[in-house]
Design a protein around this motif. Sequence first.
Motif, PDB file in Angstrom:
ATOM      1  N   HIS A 277     -75.271   5.575  94.587  1.00 51.55           N
ATOM      2  CA  HIS A 277     -74.339   4.856  95.448  1.00 51.55           C
ATOM      3  C   HIS A 277     -73.081   4.576  94.645  1.00 51.55           C
ATOM      4  O   HIS A 277     -73.067   4.697  93.415  1.00 51.55           O
ATOM      5  CB  HIS A 277     -74.935   3.519  95.898  1.00 51.55           C
ATOM      6  CG  HIS A 277     -75.880   3.627  97.054  1.00 51.55           C
ATOM      7  ND1 HIS A 277     -75.613   4.354  98.184  1.00 51.55           N
ATOM      8  CD2 HIS A 277     -77.109   3.082  97.254  1.00 51.55           C
ATOM      9  CE1 HIS A 277     -76.626   4.248  99.037  1.00 51.55           C
ATOM     10  NE2 HIS A 277     -77.548   3.483  98.489  1.00 51.55           N
ATOM     11  N   PHE A 391     -71.585   1.337 101.701  1.00 50.89           N
ATOM     12  CA  PHE A 391     -72.758   2.175 101.435  1.00 50.89           C
ATOM     13  C   PHE A 391     -73.994   1.464 101.961  1.00 50.89           C
ATOM     14  O   PHE A 391     -74.039   0.238 102.078  1.00 50.89           O
ATOM     15  CB  PHE A 391     -72.908   2.517  99.949  1.00 50.89           C
ATOM     16  CG  PHE A 391     -73.335   1.367  99.064  1.00 50.89           C
ATOM     17  CD1 PHE A 391     -74.673   0.959  98.982  1.00 50.89           C
ATOM     18  CD2 PHE A 391     -72.410   0.689  98.284  1.00 50.89           C
ATOM     19  CE1 PHE A 391     -75.065  -0.076  98.169  1.00 50.89           C
ATOM     20  CE2 PHE A 391     -72.799  -0.353  97.455  1.00 50.89           C
ATOM     21  CZ  PHE A 391     -74.131  -0.739  97.397  1.00 50.89           C
ATOM     22  N   ASP A 393     -78.609   2.263 102.464  1.00 53.53           N
ATOM     23  CA  ASP A 393     -79.765   3.157 102.426  1.00 53.53           C
ATOM     24  C   ASP A 393     -80.900   2.532 103.212  1.00 53.53           C
ATOM     25  O   ASP A 393     -81.003   1.309 103.333  1.00 53.53           O
ATOM     26  CB  ASP A 393     -80.202   3.483 100.995  1.00 53.53           C
ATOM     27  CG  ASP A 393     -80.562   2.257 100.173  1.00 53.53           C
ATOM     28  OD1 ASP A 393     -81.535   1.566 100.533  1.00 53.53           O
ATOM     29  OD2 ASP A 393     -79.886   1.981  99.162  1.00 53.53           O
ATOM     30  N   SER A 416     -76.144   6.686 102.662  1.00 51.99           N
ATOM     31  CA  SER A 416     -74.766   6.923 103.072  1.00 51.99           C
ATOM     32  C   SER A 416     -73.796   6.207 102.143  1.00 51.99           C
ATOM     33  O   SER A 416     -74.008   5.042 101.783  1.00 51.99           O
ATOM     34  CB  SER A 416     -74.537   6.444 104.509  1.00 51.99           C
ATOM     35  OG  SER A 416     -73.179   6.612 104.878  1.00 51.99           O
ATOM     36  N   ASN A 417     -72.728   6.929 101.739  1.00 54.08           N
ATOM     37  CA  ASN A 417     -71.566   6.362 101.065  1.00 54.08           C
ATOM     38  C   ASN A 417     -70.340   6.757 101.878  1.00 54.08           C
ATOM     39  O   ASN A 417     -70.167   7.947 102.202  1.00 54.08           O
ATOM     40  CB  ASN A 417     -71.418   6.914  99.643  1.00 54.08           C
ATOM     41  CG  ASN A 417     -72.390   6.285  98.679  1.00 54.08           C
ATOM     42  OD1 ASN A 417     -72.116   5.266  98.074  1.00 54.08           O
ATOM     43  ND2 ASN A 417     -73.554   6.911  98.525  1.00 54.08           N
ATOM     44  N   GLU A 418     -69.502   5.796 102.186  1.00 52.86           N
ATOM     45  CA  GLU A 418     -68.321   6.096 102.999  1.00 52.86           C
ATOM     46  C   GLU A 418     -67.097   5.404 102.419  1.00 52.86           C
ATOM     47  O   GLU A 418     -67.101   4.193 102.162  1.00 52.86           O
ATOM     48  CB  GLU A 418     -68.528   5.651 104.443  1.00 52.86           C
ATOM     49  CG  GLU A 418     -67.347   5.978 105.341  1.00 52.86           C
ATOM     50  CD  GLU A 418     -67.559   5.524 106.772  1.00 52.86           C
ATOM     51  OE1 GLU A 418     -67.015   6.163 107.682  1.00 52.86           O
ATOM     52  OE2 GLU A 418     -68.270   4.516 106.968  1.00 52.86           O
ATOM     53  N   ASN A 439     -67.173  11.099 102.619  1.00 52.91           N
ATOM     54  CA  ASN A 439     -68.528  10.709 103.016  1.00 52.91           C
ATOM     55  C   ASN A 439     -69.547  11.487 102.197  1.00 52.91           C
ATOM     56  O   ASN A 439     -69.417  12.699 102.026  1.00 52.91           O
ATOM     57  CB  ASN A 439     -68.757  10.988 104.500  1.00 52.91           C
ATOM     58  CG  ASN A 439     -67.893  10.126 105.394  1.00 52.91           C
ATOM     59  OD1 ASN A 439     -68.228   9.000 105.691  1.00 52.91           O
ATOM     60  ND2 ASN A 439     -66.760  10.668 105.820  1.00 52.91           N
ATOM     61  N   GLN A 440     -70.552  10.781 101.724  1.00 54.76           N
ATOM     62  CA  GLN A 440     -71.655  11.386 100.972  1.00 54.76           C
ATOM     63  C   GLN A 440     -72.952  10.864 101.575  1.00 54.76           C
ATOM     64  O   GLN A 440     -73.203   9.659 101.579  1.00 54.76           O
ATOM     65  CB  GLN A 440     -71.554  11.008  99.491  1.00 54.76           C
ATOM     66  CG  GLN A 440     -72.509  11.757  98.588  1.00 54.76           C
ATOM     67  CD  GLN A 440     -72.347  11.348  97.125  1.00 54.76           C
ATOM     68  OE1 GLN A 440     -71.925  10.231  96.830  1.00 54.76           O
ATOM     69  NE2 GLN A 440     -72.678  12.235  96.209  1.00 54.76           N
ATOM     70  N   ASN A 441     -73.777  11.772 102.094  1.00 57.14           N
ATOM     71  CA  ASN A 441     -74.976  11.367 102.831  1.00 57.14           C
ATOM     72  C   ASN A 441     -76.175  12.220 102.446  1.00 57.14           C
ATOM     73  O   ASN A 441     -76.031  13.402 102.097  1.00 57.14           O
ATOM     74  CB  ASN A 441     -74.750  11.499 104.343  1.00 57.14           C
ATOM     75  CG  ASN A 441     -73.547  10.727 104.823  1.00 57.14           C
ATOM     76  OD1 ASN A 441     -73.575   9.518 104.893  1.00 57.14           O
ATOM     77  ND2 ASN A 441     -72.474  11.439 105.158  1.00 57.14           N
ATOM     78  N   TYR A 468     -78.426  17.228 102.198  1.00 56.92           N
ATOM     79  CA  TYR A 468     -77.359  16.504 101.495  1.00 56.92           C
ATOM     80  C   TYR A 468     -76.016  17.011 101.989  1.00 56.92           C
ATOM     81  O   TYR A 468     -75.810  18.229 102.139  1.00 56.92           O
ATOM     82  CB  TYR A 468     -77.491  16.731  99.995  1.00 56.92           C
ATOM     83  CG  TYR A 468     -76.272  16.318  99.183  1.00 56.92           C
ATOM     84  CD1 TYR A 468     -76.025  14.982  98.897  1.00 56.92           C
ATOM     85  CD2 TYR A 468     -75.372  17.282  98.712  1.00 56.92           C
ATOM     86  CE1 TYR A 468     -74.913  14.613  98.161  1.00 56.92           C
ATOM     87  CE2 TYR A 468     -74.265  16.915  97.961  1.00 56.92           C
ATOM     88  CZ  TYR A 468     -74.036  15.581  97.695  1.00 56.92           C
ATOM     89  OH  TYR A 468     -72.934  15.212  96.965  1.00 56.92           O
TER      90      TYR A 468
END
Length: 849
Positions: A277, A391, A393, A416-418, A439-441, A468
């Motif tokens: 995260h 973020f 989870d 999720s990271n936004e 965005n990283q999910n 991912y």
Amino acid sequence: MKLQTISYYAPKNNRIGREILIFLLFATIFFPVNAQNTEVKEPLPLIDVLTQIETKFSYQFTYADDTIKDIFVSAVPKDVSFDQVLDFLRKETGLKFTVVNDTFIAINKGNQSFFICGFIKELNKEQALSGVTIRGKKTSTISNEKGYFELEVFDRKEIVIISHLGFRTISRIISSFVGDTCTPIYLTPKTEILAEVILKNYLTKGINKTDDGAFQIDYDEFGILPGLIEADVLQTIQALPGIQSADETVSNINIRGGTHDQNLILWDGIKMYQSGHFFGLISIFNPSITRKATVIKNGTDVEYADGISGTILMNTDTRINSDFKSTIGVNLINADIFADIPVGKKSSVQVSARKAINEFLETPTYEQYFDRISQDSEIGDNNETDIGFDFYDINLRWNWKISEKDFVRINFLGISNELVFTENATINSVNTSRQSSLNQNSIAGGIWYQRNWNDKFTTTLQVYETDYTLKSENADLQNQQRFLQENIVSETGVKLNTRYVLKDHITWLNGYQLMETGVSNLNDIDNPVFRRNRVRVIRNHSVFSQIGYKGRNIRNSVNVGIRYSFNEKFNTHIIEPRFSYNQKFLNYFNFEILGEFKHQNTSQIINFQNDFLGIEKRRWVLANDEDIPVIKGKQVSAGLQYNRKGWLISSEGYHKIVEGITARSQGFQNQYEFVTAIGEYTVTGVDFLVNKRFRNLSSWLGYSYANNQYTFEAFEENRFPNNIDITHSFNLGVAYTIKDLKVSAGLNWHSGLPTTRPEFQNEVSNNEINYNPANSSRLPEYMRLDISATYDFELTKKLKCHAGISVWNFSDRNNTISNYYRIDQDNQPKEIVNSSLGITPNATFRVSF
């Protein structure tokens, strides 16, 4: 009753010795040791007890023979009245005792139920076992966290079945439960050759080393480490020798000189392609639901693929809990909630969720973290922005014991990271605003099924899917351009394991694994129009076999195995042997030899120019057998440990070779930044630890030496230091525990990372920087002091609290973790420096009920 044979030696002509011998023999005969059950008096036939009662009291019992046949009771208490005797017999037998007249008592079969109870424990460990199934003819129950159970039964001839996953099933007749006495019942583990702990409480409580070279972390027993107030797995393992993070993030963990993408990270057997995260500063794996972790630096079991540098296994709770439990916690970065919910008597569900709190409160910790990730990024370069960050989870685990032989676990994980920021500018006297985002999910799920066919043969089947996605949309106001980037990894895995116990000390592991991995990379520009999307898929089949042996006195152990893999895409065959050997000698020493061959098809490339707004610079790619080859690694190590009277001294030397790396995966920011080349690296090193443990205090000094060298034939310098070559590393720490208070402090120091500087007085020519030989210089040395403290207390018997405070980089030292050069407006090289976290406080408060 179990008899135990004990041998004694008595010196000749020694009267005292003979007397001691006679006394010990006497004690052995008349007070035999029972390793399984607490001694109780043998129950008596009911007919004999009735005769004794008739003799003592002026009453006679009338009954049919089959009514009291095969019923046993304990001895009748002394000095009690006849009415109390009848109450005692009713509880003991479940029969009806009716007073017919002043002298006769009629005995009939009763329809009423009665209860039996007990404490389930593991043999030889006195450890309570929860979630044990106790099943009668009509009813069933499970033991609680203290191993205690109560079961309603109806017939003293009834048979009770007691079973638990991983233990031998036992049967007991109801009459063997004596009255209201809740005696211990011991279960024997099934004969399986599992890793044996050889070093307990390595550094701190809860970290143990096993005879196959792995480190196991039990967070139910975990102590405290410097700078940590929560059981973050990816932070915890960095305290172990040979494991560092060159840039302080959990998304760049370096195990014995390898890059982070060379680590296999499994969450309950599911492969994860995201680990952090806050884009690397916090682990995505919620400490509330992660109960155990295993770290393997070498000698990996053949059932595990990938991870040529190291393997990190994380597991949730495998127990089926009978009581509802919940935890709510908050720190200066996020809030979380956890619940363990029983579902019937044979299953339980664990749910946890965590979310950033910066929408409600921007703490000093959040500000430090945000400044750290925004260095050298488009966010950090642009002051006219409105920024939003979040973020979260979500974790789910369901354990279901279908039957005495069948067990199912279902997992789900969402991450999720936004990051969203709006750039404002005035262009041609017009106020313009456009939004950029990153965005990283990750979404992952799996089903794990275990079948215990008998005491010797077990099979496990797992099917999982992990996805991912990393996506950014970069709005360039000045050039009126939108740049879309996307990196997607989708993997489906199937693994079948069989474990067969050939003999009490030999086990045979066999299995098959199928992995289908797809990776896509998209670049899309709207002005001028450009779109490129590369999609690759690899399907890999593997079979493996391993023999494990443990000596009868657990003084030695050997694991020898081989893994065969077939790659459909390249039509290639890879054979990889694995080996681990441990020998205990002179009571206090352990010697180990470990070795392995491994390969992996996925890796990460790094683009420092524009990838994902400069915050997340790594994107996953698949091998293509051309410019991105399959990475292959081999390693051998030998270690020696001494453990006596609180002293632990451990030393391990290793040699590792990794072939098939690409220059773009190594993060060059010098003359080789845009060069495409294939090479290798070689690491030779030593991990050393001295740990002194007292009753309430543990202190340690860890040291690692590594000589990590690249070889790139296409470069002008064929051989030069690795970008993450940390030659010398020291870790000094102390942890103190007194009752519910835990305090820890630690100092981390390591030599500076390699860097490449411009040539002196000839820095620039033809608008290009003239560099010295690659990695011929070093950054300043790194040093960090961390402290932490936690305190546990109870508000009520059911309401428990946990409070903690920590300070990362207590001395506020400005550590340089990377640098590079760019040509400025004056045609001179400008150094860009990235620094570590400054002084960063954190605090936590948690309530459990």
